[in-house]
Design a protein around this motif. Structure first.
Motif, PDB file in Angstrom:
ATOM      1  N   ALA A  48      -6.233  -7.295  -1.643  1.00 19.13           N
ATOM      2  CA  ALA A  48      -6.285  -6.159  -0.717  1.00 19.13           C
ATOM      3  C   ALA A  48      -4.903  -5.571  -0.453  1.00 19.13           C
ATOM      4  O   ALA A  48      -4.782  -4.384  -0.126  1.00 19.13           O
ATOM      5  CB  ALA A  48      -6.927  -6.591   0.606  1.00 19.13           C
ATOM      6  N   LEU A  49      -3.844  -6.384  -0.558  1.00 26.83           N
ATOM      7  CA  LEU A  49      -2.493  -5.918  -0.249  1.00 26.83           C
ATOM      8  C   LEU A  49      -1.731  -5.620  -1.540  1.00 26.83           C
ATOM      9  O   LEU A  49      -1.549  -6.498  -2.385  1.00 26.83           O
ATOM     10  CB  LEU A  49      -1.735  -6.973   0.573  1.00 26.83           C
ATOM     11  CG  LEU A  49      -0.311  -6.594   0.995  1.00 26.83           C
ATOM     12  CD1 LEU A  49      -0.308  -5.363   1.887  1.00 26.83           C
ATOM     13  CD2 LEU A  49       0.354  -7.771   1.705  1.00 26.83           C
ATOM     14  N   TRP A  50      -1.285  -4.377  -1.651  1.00 27.82           N
ATOM     15  CA  TRP A  50      -0.488  -3.944  -2.795  1.00 27.82           C
ATOM     16  C   TRP A  50       0.798  -3.288  -2.286  1.00 27.82           C
ATOM     17  O   TRP A  50       0.905  -2.937  -1.107  1.00 27.82           O
ATOM     18  CB  TRP A  50      -1.284  -2.950  -3.662  1.00 27.82           C
ATOM     19  CG  TRP A  50      -2.493  -3.574  -4.294  1.00 27.82           C
ATOM     20  CD1 TRP A  50      -3.697  -3.805  -3.705  1.00 27.82           C
ATOM     21  CD2 TRP A  50      -2.588  -4.039  -5.636  1.00 27.82           C
ATOM     22  NE1 TRP A  50      -4.566  -4.400  -4.578  1.00 27.82           N
ATOM     23  CE2 TRP A  50      -3.919  -4.559  -5.787  1.00 27.82           C
ATOM     24  CE3 TRP A  50      -1.737  -4.093  -6.727  1.00 27.82           C
ATOM     25  CZ2 TRP A  50      -4.377  -5.109  -6.977  1.00 27.82           C
ATOM     26  CZ3 TRP A  50      -2.204  -4.627  -7.918  1.00 27.82           C
ATOM     27  CH2 TRP A  50      -3.496  -5.137  -8.042  1.00 27.82           C
ATOM     28  N   TYR A  51       1.760  -3.123  -3.202  1.00 24.85           N
ATOM     29  CA  TYR A  51       3.059  -2.569  -2.804  1.00 24.85           C
ATOM     30  C   TYR A  51       3.414  -1.391  -3.713  1.00 24.85           C
ATOM     31  O   TYR A  51       3.295  -1.470  -4.940  1.00 24.85           O
ATOM     32  CB  TYR A  51       4.155  -3.630  -2.880  1.00 24.85           C
ATOM     33  CG  TYR A  51       4.030  -4.701  -1.829  1.00 24.85           C
ATOM     34  CD1 TYR A  51       4.679  -4.580  -0.607  1.00 24.85           C
ATOM     35  CD2 TYR A  51       3.228  -5.819  -2.050  1.00 24.85           C
ATOM     36  CE1 TYR A  51       4.551  -5.568   0.367  1.00 24.85           C
ATOM     37  CE2 TYR A  51       3.090  -6.805  -1.087  1.00 24.85           C
ATOM     38  CZ  TYR A  51       3.768  -6.666   0.119  1.00 24.85           C
ATOM     39  OH  TYR A  51       3.636  -7.636   1.083  1.00 24.85           O
ATOM     40  N   LEU A  52       3.861  -0.330  -3.066  1.00 25.24           N
ATOM     41  CA  LEU A  52       4.291   0.882  -3.764  1.00 25.24           C
ATOM     42  C   LEU A  52       5.814   0.881  -3.872  1.00 25.24           C
ATOM     43  O   LEU A  52       6.512   0.699  -2.870  1.00 25.24           O
ATOM     44  CB  LEU A  52       3.826   2.121  -2.990  1.00 25.24           C
ATOM     45  CG  LEU A  52       4.007   3.489  -3.653  1.00 25.24           C
ATOM     46  CD1 LEU A  52       3.096   3.617  -4.873  1.00 25.24           C
ATOM     47  CD2 LEU A  52       3.701   4.603  -2.641  1.00 25.24           C
TER      48      LEU A  52
ATOM     49  N   LEU B  71      -5.848  -1.959   0.705  1.00 23.07           N
ATOM     50  CA  LEU B  71      -7.051  -1.350   0.142  1.00 23.07           C
ATOM     51  C   LEU B  71      -8.084  -2.463  -0.069  1.00 23.07           C
ATOM     52  O   LEU B  71      -7.851  -3.394  -0.855  1.00 23.07           O
ATOM     53  CB  LEU B  71      -6.720  -0.656  -1.183  1.00 23.07           C
ATOM     54  CG  LEU B  71      -7.739   0.320  -1.743  1.00 23.07           C
ATOM     55  CD1 LEU B  71      -7.900   1.515  -0.803  1.00 23.07           C
ATOM     56  CD2 LEU B  71      -7.291   0.814  -3.111  1.00 23.07           C
ATOM     57  N   THR B  72      -9.179  -2.387   0.667  1.00 17.53           N
ATOM     58  CA  THR B  72     -10.200  -3.438   0.594  1.00 17.53           C
ATOM     59  C   THR B  72     -10.801  -3.488  -0.808  1.00 17.53           C
ATOM     60  O   THR B  72     -10.918  -2.464  -1.495  1.00 17.53           O
ATOM     61  CB  THR B  72     -11.316  -3.156   1.613  1.00 17.53           C
ATOM     62  OG1 THR B  72     -10.736  -3.003   2.903  1.00 17.53           O
ATOM     63  CG2 THR B  72     -12.336  -4.295   1.657  1.00 17.53           C
ATOM     64  N   SER B  73     -11.129  -4.672  -1.220  1.00 18.50           N
ATOM     65  CA  SER B  73     -11.734  -4.845  -2.544  1.00 18.50           C
ATOM     66  C   SER B  73     -13.002  -4.000  -2.661  1.00 18.50           C
ATOM     67  O   SER B  73     -13.866  -4.031  -1.786  1.00 18.50           O
ATOM     68  CB  SER B  73     -12.053  -6.329  -2.779  1.00 18.50           C
ATOM     69  OG  SER B  73     -12.675  -6.499  -4.031  1.00 18.50           O
TER      70      SER B  73
ATOM     71  N   LEU C 175      -7.417  -0.480  -9.956  1.00 21.94           N
ATOM     72  CA  LEU C 175      -6.695  -1.747  -9.832  1.00 21.94           C
ATOM     73  C   LEU C 175      -7.654  -2.883 -10.175  1.00 21.94           C
ATOM     74  O   LEU C 175      -8.766  -2.959  -9.617  1.00 21.94           O
ATOM     75  CB  LEU C 175      -6.155  -1.914  -8.413  1.00 21.94           C
ATOM     76  CG  LEU C 175      -5.325  -0.751  -7.848  1.00 21.94           C
ATOM     77  CD1 LEU C 175      -4.881  -1.058  -6.420  1.00 21.94           C
ATOM     78  CD2 LEU C 175      -4.124  -0.488  -8.739  1.00 21.94           C
ATOM     79  N   THR C 176      -7.224  -3.782 -11.055  1.00 17.16           N
ATOM     80  CA  THR C 176      -8.069  -4.896 -11.481  1.00 17.16           C
ATOM     81  C   THR C 176      -7.313  -6.208 -11.332  1.00 17.16           C
ATOM     82  O   THR C 176      -6.104  -6.232 -11.064  1.00 17.16           O
ATOM     83  CB  THR C 176      -8.497  -4.718 -12.952  1.00 17.16           C
ATOM     84  OG1 THR C 176      -7.340  -4.792 -13.793  1.00 17.16           O
ATOM     85  CG2 THR C 176      -9.190  -3.377 -13.159  1.00 17.16           C
ATOM     86  N   ASN C 177      -8.039  -7.308 -11.567  1.00 21.56           N
ATOM     87  CA  ASN C 177      -7.412  -8.631 -11.504  1.00 21.56           C
ATOM     88  C   ASN C 177      -6.600  -8.945 -12.754  1.00 21.56           C
ATOM     89  O   ASN C 177      -5.803  -9.880 -12.767  1.00 21.56           O
ATOM     90  CB  ASN C 177      -8.489  -9.704 -11.318  1.00 21.56           C
ATOM     91  CG  ASN C 177      -9.159  -9.606  -9.960  1.00 21.56           C
ATOM     92  OD1 ASN C 177      -8.512  -9.253  -8.983  1.00 21.56           O
ATOM     93  ND2 ASN C 177     -10.454  -9.926  -9.894  1.00 21.56           N
TER      94      ASN C 177
ATOM     95  N   ARG D  81       5.527   2.900  -8.969  1.00 18.73           N
ATOM     96  CA  ARG D  81       4.607   1.869  -9.465  1.00 18.73           C
ATOM     97  C   ARG D  81       3.888   1.214  -8.287  1.00 18.73           C
ATOM     98  O   ARG D  81       4.379   1.240  -7.147  1.00 18.73           O
ATOM     99  CB  ARG D  81       5.364   0.815 -10.273  1.00 18.73           C
ATOM    100  CG  ARG D  81       6.014   1.353 -11.534  1.00 18.73           C
ATOM    101  CD  ARG D  81       6.628   0.233 -12.354  1.00 18.73           C
ATOM    102  NE  ARG D  81       7.712  -0.459 -11.643  1.00 18.73           N
ATOM    103  CZ  ARG D  81       8.328  -1.552 -12.101  1.00 18.73           C
ATOM    104  NH1 ARG D  81       7.956  -2.071 -13.279  1.00 18.73           N
ATOM    105  NH2 ARG D  81       9.295  -2.098 -11.411  1.00 18.73           N
ATOM    106  N   ILE D  82       2.754   0.587  -8.588  1.00 17.36           N
ATOM    107  CA  ILE D  82       2.010  -0.212  -7.616  1.00 17.36           C
ATOM    108  C   ILE D  82       1.990  -1.650  -8.118  1.00 17.36           C
ATOM    109  O   ILE D  82       1.612  -1.918  -9.263  1.00 17.36           O
ATOM    110  CB  ILE D  82       0.577   0.324  -7.427  1.00 17.36           C
ATOM    111  CG1 ILE D  82       0.622   1.689  -6.756  1.00 17.36           C
ATOM    112  CG2 ILE D  82      -0.248  -0.641  -6.585  1.00 17.36           C
ATOM    113  CD1 ILE D  82      -0.756   2.294  -6.535  1.00 17.36           C
ATOM    114  N   HIS D  83       2.415  -2.580  -7.218  1.00 17.27           N
ATOM    115  CA  HIS D  83       2.525  -4.000  -7.587  1.00 17.27           C
ATOM    116  C   HIS D  83       1.534  -4.813  -6.769  1.00 17.27           C
ATOM    117  O   HIS D  83       1.263  -4.510  -5.603  1.00 17.27           O
ATOM    118  CB  HIS D  83       3.939  -4.548  -7.290  1.00 17.27           C
ATOM    119  CG  HIS D  83       5.048  -3.730  -7.848  1.00 17.27           C
ATOM    120  ND1 HIS D  83       5.725  -4.074  -8.978  1.00 17.27           N
ATOM    121  CD2 HIS D  83       5.608  -2.556  -7.410  1.00 17.27           C
ATOM    122  CE1 HIS D  83       6.674  -3.183  -9.216  1.00 17.27           C
ATOM    123  NE2 HIS D  83       6.616  -2.238  -8.278  1.00 17.27           N
TER     124      HIS D  83
END
Length: 649
Positions: A90-94, A142-144, A24-26, A165-167
């Motif tokens: 740090a916060l993502w959504y599945l 997920l911590t950076s 995961l990147t910016n 997907r992960i958003h």
């Protein structure tokens, strides 16, 4: 050799399992999980926990090498993905691309088996979701700079492929809001179309429109259900019923679709074989509804829809060859159904294990929306054509009505002229009939005044005879022209026909000049022995007609008197061999004071009241009298007495 290939496959799988990761990147806000994950489809239900899944790495395979096959029962799918968070978020959504999943378990690698990160079952309520959104979103933290392994166990409706997907948080909000607005707008469009369909149904109520209205309503329910609105707002506490509702919708909607297609194309009138195939398909779908609810899957319904594809393709080809209004638009809508619903959606759901690249929900919504729009256009074209035909028919009817009114007006004017002409002729005839006896009476009176008669008594006798004749003529004229019921004056009683016929025949024989004339009797009454009528009145009628036949038939006339039994009643027929009458003469024969010019002579006599009186008497018996030219050469008068007053022998 096969063993070597299997070992190589396992080695490649293990190497891939060690190296594959999702970073995961910016720079990116959404990621597809499946290509970076390892998968296992648990068809045999051998995996019961996360640890058991971890302990059997040989079961795992990359996405492209994943074991895939259609399956008639719901089964668990396991997914393992190693996530590397190189972003500042740090916060993502599945997400999974569905409003609801029958089963979902999410674990981190260090999460205990009995305490998953998130757990949702078919019985879970809407408020047990970690994110209260119409679609299914699962938050993961997920911590950076951290790397963690995620395990997911899930089931999908009808085992359809999930778009996992992960958003990022921002992308999740945008996607959620966009999905909410899109689904709400789609529901609004379908609701508007349904309103049009219902309004059309109220004006044009038939079974085809009823099936179309029900089918559109079911489509609206499917869109609402797939958008997650029904589960969120209607029964959020009953997840089990939400699943049964989705299954029922998917199982029932093909039934009304087939009924509508069959009704719109009028297959029962235009293609009996195709109509029979549609009926069989409808019966099969009806039988599959309870089966789908019992086994909690629409696998067999979707499998049947696969076999329906050739039927719809043939229907499209056949419909394109027809000339009915709107049929080509209808055929295009049916082709759209085959493409989006039967091919993409059905193959994606039924064979999603083989072709795992389908956006099932999107195809269903797009396919149904386009199909409903095209169906509505086809219905509108058809109704417009029907309205044109109706207007054309109404115009023809109005024109015909105008022509009828004009014809009736002309007929009425002609009848008025005929009545005036008849009245003038009646007055002329009446004046003639009255002038003759009055002239004779005047001569007798003048002779008595000037004493130029030899026998005064004879003159008075002749004068009284003329007065009686004139009085009888006036009485007859009043009787035949009155509108009163003459049957009240009759003495109706049961009369034996055989004696009556003999008596009438004997009296008629006295009128015949045996040297030049003849009278023949024919009695064809077999099953009727008696009849209710006034014997005296009917005898006068028969004698009057026979007397006319003898008087006007010529010197050597032949007369036949026949009594015939028929279905409608008793027919008394008097025929002569005299001169036939013209059509106009037949039309006026029973009118008072009517006599043909050839017959108007002092030698033959008569005042034209006899047949008019006969008609009055026969109609008083509820019978009929008519005339036509006889095969003997002259005139035939028929008297018909109804059989209903006859008594069987």
């Amino acid at each position: 050799m096969k063993l070597v290939n299997l070992l190589l496959l396992l080695m490649c799988t293990n190497l891939f399992a060690q190296d594959v990761k999702l970073t995961l990147t910016n720079k990116q806000v959404v990621y597809s999980v499946k290509p970076s994950a390892l998968h296992y489809n648990d068809f045999s239900e051998i995996i019961t926990s996360k640890q058991q899944f971890i302990d059997q790495p040989q079961l795992l395979s990359p996405f492209n090498l994943e074991q895939k096959k259609p399956h008639n029962q719901q089964y668990d799918r396991w997914l393992k993905v190693t996530i590397v968070n190189d972003s500042d978020t740090a916060l993502w959504y599945l997400s999974f691309g569905f409003a609801r999943l029958p089963r979902l378990m999410v674990y981190w690698e260090d999460t205990p088996d009995d305490a998953p990160l998130y757990k949702l079952t078919e019985s879970s309520s809407f408020y047990e979701r970690p994110v209260l959104d119409p679609q299914t979103y699962i938050p993961i933290e997920l911590t950076s700079g951290e790397t963690k392994t995620l395990y997911v166990s899930y089931q999908t409706f009808a085992n359809a492929p999930a778009n996992i997907r992960i958003h990022s948080a921002e992308h999740y909000l945008n996607t959620s809001q966009s999905s909410l607005l899109t689904n709400a707008a789609l529901v609004g469009v379908i609701a508007a179309i349904l309103l049009i369909v219902v309004v059309n149904l109220s004006f044009n109520l038939n079974m085809t429109n009823v099936f179309y209205a029900i089918w559109t309503l079911l489509f609206l329910a499917i869109v609402v259900d797939m958008a997650g609105f029904s589960y969120q707002y209607l029964w959020p506490q009953n997840g089990l019923f939400a699943g049964q509702f989705s299954i029922a919708l998917m199982a029932i909607v093909p039934i009304f679709h087939l009924l509508f297609v069959r009704g719109f194309l009028q297959l029962q009138h235009h293609h009996s074989v195709l109509n029979s195939i549609y009926i069989i398909a409808i019966i099969v779908y009806c039988l599959l509804v309870p089966l789908a609810l019992y086994i909690e899957t629409v696998y067999y319904n979707l499998l049947t829809s696969t076999f329906i594809i050739p039927l719809f393709v043939y229907t499209c080809i056949w419909a394109l060859k027809q000339q009915a209004p709107g049929i080509r638009v209808f055929s295009l809508s049916l082709f759209n159904h085959v493409l989006f619903l039967n091919v993409l959606t059905i193959m994606g759901a039924s064979y999603g294990n083989v072709f795992d690249v389908f956006e099932i929900a999107s195809y269903i919504k797009i396919g149904y929306l386009v199909e409903v729009c095209l169906f509505t256009v086809a219905m509108a074209i058809q109704h417009k054509s029907v309205q044109k035909q109706l207007v054309f028919q109404l115009q023809n009817q109005v024109n015909s009505l105008n022509q009828t009114v004009a014809f009736e007006k002309r007929t009425s004017e002609q009848q008025k002229q005929d009545i005036k002409k008849h009245e003038a002729q009646l007055f002329t005839d009446l004046s003639h009939e009255l002038r003759t006896p009055l002239t004779v009476m005047k001569i007798q009176v003048e002779s008595l005044q000037h004493n130029i008669v030899d026998n005064v008594h004879d003159s008075y006798t002749k004068l009284m005879d003329k007065i009686d004749e004139l009085n009888q003529f006036i009485n007859s004229l009043m009787l035949v022209t009155t509108k009163g019921d003459m049957h009240k004056l009759l003495k109706v009683e049961s009369v034996s026909l055989r004696p009556f016929i003999n008596e009438v025949h004997q009296e008629c024989q006295h009128l015949v000049d045996m040297r030049h004339q003849s009278l023949t009797l024919h009695n064809h009454l077999n099953s009727i022995d008696s009849l209710n009528f006034d014997s005296s009145a009917l005898k006068k009628v028969i004698i009057e007609v026979v007397k006319n036949a003898l008087r006007f038939g010529g010197k050597n006339v032949e007369v036949e008197l026949s009594f015939v039994e028929q279905v409608e009643g008793i027919i008394i027929r008097i025929e002569d061999s005299g001169t036939p009458l013209t059509y106009e003469a037949h039309q006026q024969l029973f009118q008072p004071l009517y006599r043909q010019e050839a017959s108007r002579s002092a030698m033959l006599g008569g005042k034209g009241m006899g047949l008019a009186m006969c008609k009055k008497i026969i109609e008083a018996h509820h019978g009929k009298i008519g005339s036509h030219n006889s095969l003997l050469g002259g005139l035939c008068i028929e008297l018909i007495l109804p059989r209903r007053i006859a008594s069987a022998a």
